[in-house]
Design a protein around this motif. Structure first.
Motif, mmCIF file in Angstrom:
data_model
loop_
_atom_site.group_PDB
_atom_site.id
_atom_site.type_symbol
_atom_site.label_atom_id
_atom_site.label_comp_id
_atom_site.label_asym_id
_atom_site.label_seq_id
_atom_site.Cartn_x
_atom_site.Cartn_y
_atom_site.Cartn_z
ATOM 1 N N LEU A 15 0.825 -1.201 0.000
ATOM 2 C CA LEU A 15 0.000 0.000 0.000
ATOM 3 C C LEU A 15 0.866 1.260 0.000
ATOM 4 C CD1 LEU A 15 -2.787 -1.029 2.533
ATOM 5 C CD2 LEU A 15 -2.975 -0.856 0.038
ATOM 6 N N ARG A 18 2.149 1.665 -3.411
ATOM 7 C CA ARG A 18 1.103 2.164 -4.319
ATOM 8 C C ARG A 18 0.955 3.679 -4.187
ATOM 9 N NH1 ARG A 18 -3.202 -0.787 -6.957
ATOM 10 N NH2 ARG A 18 -4.691 0.723 -7.794
ATOM 11 N N ILE A 33 -9.583 7.610 1.146
ATOM 12 C CA ILE A 33 -9.659 6.361 1.913
ATOM 13 C C ILE A 33 -11.054 6.298 2.521
ATOM 14 C CG2 ILE A 33 -8.728 5.025 3.837
ATOM 15 C CD1 ILE A 33 -6.029 6.254 3.311
ATOM 16 N N GLU A 156 -7.248 8.362 -6.833
ATOM 17 C CA GLU A 156 -7.431 6.964 -6.477
ATOM 18 C C GLU A 156 -8.188 6.906 -5.154
ATOM 19 O OE1 GLU A 156 -4.374 4.148 -7.569
ATOM 20 O OE2 GLU A 156 -4.359 3.366 -5.516
ATOM 21 N N TRP A 158 -9.267 4.113 -1.926
ATOM 22 C CA TRP A 158 -9.163 2.817 -1.278
ATOM 23 C C TRP A 158 -10.370 2.624 -0.366
ATOM 24 C CZ3 TRP A 158 -3.451 3.065 0.911
ATOM 25 C CH2 TRP A 158 -2.563 3.256 -0.162
ATOM 26 N N TYR A 159 -10.726 1.363 -0.153
ATOM 27 C CA TYR A 159 -11.850 1.048 0.742
ATOM 28 C C TYR A 159 -11.344 0.142 1.853
ATOM 29 C CZ TYR A 159 -16.442 -0.355 2.421
ATOM 30 O OH TYR A 159 -17.552 -0.570 3.219
ATOM 31 N N ALA A 207 -14.136 1.322 -5.367
ATOM 32 C CA ALA A 207 -12.764 1.630 -4.944
ATOM 33 C C ALA A 207 -11.750 0.968 -5.862
ATOM 34 C CB ALA A 207 -12.556 1.139 -3.513
ATOM 35 N N ASN A 208 -10.584 1.597 -5.974
ATOM 36 C CA ASN A 208 -9.486 0.996 -6.743
ATOM 37 C C ASN A 208 -8.857 -0.164 -6.002
ATOM 38 O OD1 ASN A 208 -9.304 4.233 -7.214
ATOM 39 N ND2 ASN A 208 -8.910 3.134 -9.115
ATOM 40 N N VAL A 209 -8.859 -0.088 -4.665
ATOM 41 C CA VAL A 209 -8.245 -1.122 -3.830
ATOM 42 C C VAL A 209 -9.132 -1.336 -2.608
ATOM 43 C CG1 VAL A 209 -6.226 -1.759 -2.452
ATOM 44 C CG2 VAL A 209 -5.925 -0.414 -4.515
ATOM 45 N N GLN A 210 -9.290 -2.597 -2.205
ATOM 46 C CA GLN A 210 -9.972 -2.902 -0.954
ATOM 47 C C GLN A 210 -8.934 -3.364 0.061
ATOM 48 O OE1 GLN A 210 -13.595 -5.174 -1.290
ATOM 49 N NE2 GLN A 210 -14.242 -4.073 -3.124
ATOM 50 N N VAL A 211 -8.944 -2.728 1.227
ATOM 51 C CA VAL A 211 -7.902 -2.930 2.231
ATOM 52 C C VAL A 211 -8.484 -3.647 3.454
ATOM 53 C CG1 VAL A 211 -6.202 -1.781 3.708
ATOM 54 C CG2 VAL A 211 -6.816 -0.772 1.487
#
Length: 214
Positions: A15, A18, A33, A156, A158-159, A207-211
């Motif tokens: 992350l 990124r 975020i 961007e 994130w989730y 989201a672009n990314v799930q965290v």
């Protein structure tokens, strides 16, 4: 990043990498975020900012909570934290301004102080030379008016996700820590926070990314 103990949460290197990639061009970038109440968004944002040092600053969405007196006037005080209890247009205007920094100019963003449950104006200085602005909040990914003007402003998003029971427990603890009785805290979580969480979760695939977060 500063050293961590076994009990200190740690942000994945992937992350951080990124986020590093986002700012390689040297131009200002905005990273959102998002996540439901109690998922740890502010922790993720803070850890990322610590990892990037002076190259990043956190500007929380919560600084755009409407003041308590205005919520009372609107009859929304008992739903504080719902989508219609924020100055969405003001938040979007700040993000638009942050996207286009002016050399030598400092943009001042608001901060939400939980101890008094009120936003504090002009509390976060954002210098023009800082390449990454991180903004965390519940509703960044919503695709409904007026929140739908927010997501396109981020480069961007994130989730952040966490186990639902853990999330609810965190919320109860937070409400108690800031003055509610355990009974009142549980009632608030069930009647206010949980409906908001269900709404937020509907948009996580944007989201672009799930965290995943502990």
């Amino acid at each position: 990043m500063s050293s961590t103990s076994p009990s200190t949460p740690r942000l994945a290197d992937a992350l951080i990498a990124r986020a590093e990639a986002l700012i390689q061009t040297g131009q200002r970038r905005l990273l959102g975020i998002a996540g439901a109440p109690g998922t740890g968004k502010s922790t993720v944002a803070q850890l990322l900012a610590e990892a990037l040092g002076p190259r990043a600053v956190v500007v929380p969405m919560d600084g755009y909570h409407l003041a308590n007196r205005e919520l009372a006037r609107l009859g929304r005080a008992e739903r504080k934290g719902a989508p219609d209890t924020f100055d969405v247009a003001g938040y979007a205007a700040l993000l638009q301004r942050l996207k286009k920094p002016v050399e030598g100019e400092i943009v001042y963003a608001p901060f939400f102080k939980r101890e008094i449950e009120e936003p504090i104006a002009n509390a976060i200085p954002v210098l023009a030379e800082v390449p990454l602005v991180i903004s965390e909040g519940n509703y960044l990914l919503l695709d409904q008016h007026p929140w739908n003007q927010v997501a396109p402003l981020f480069d961007e998003c994130w989730y952040v996700e966490v186990n639902a029971d853990v999330r609810r427990s965190r919320l109860v603890e937070r409400h108690v820590r800031f003055g509610r009785s355990p009974e009142a805290a549980k009632a608030w979580v069930e009647s206010i926070d949980e409906p908001n969480a269900r709404l937020v979760e509907q948009y996580k695939d944007r989201a672009n990314v799930q965290v995943p977060w502990d």
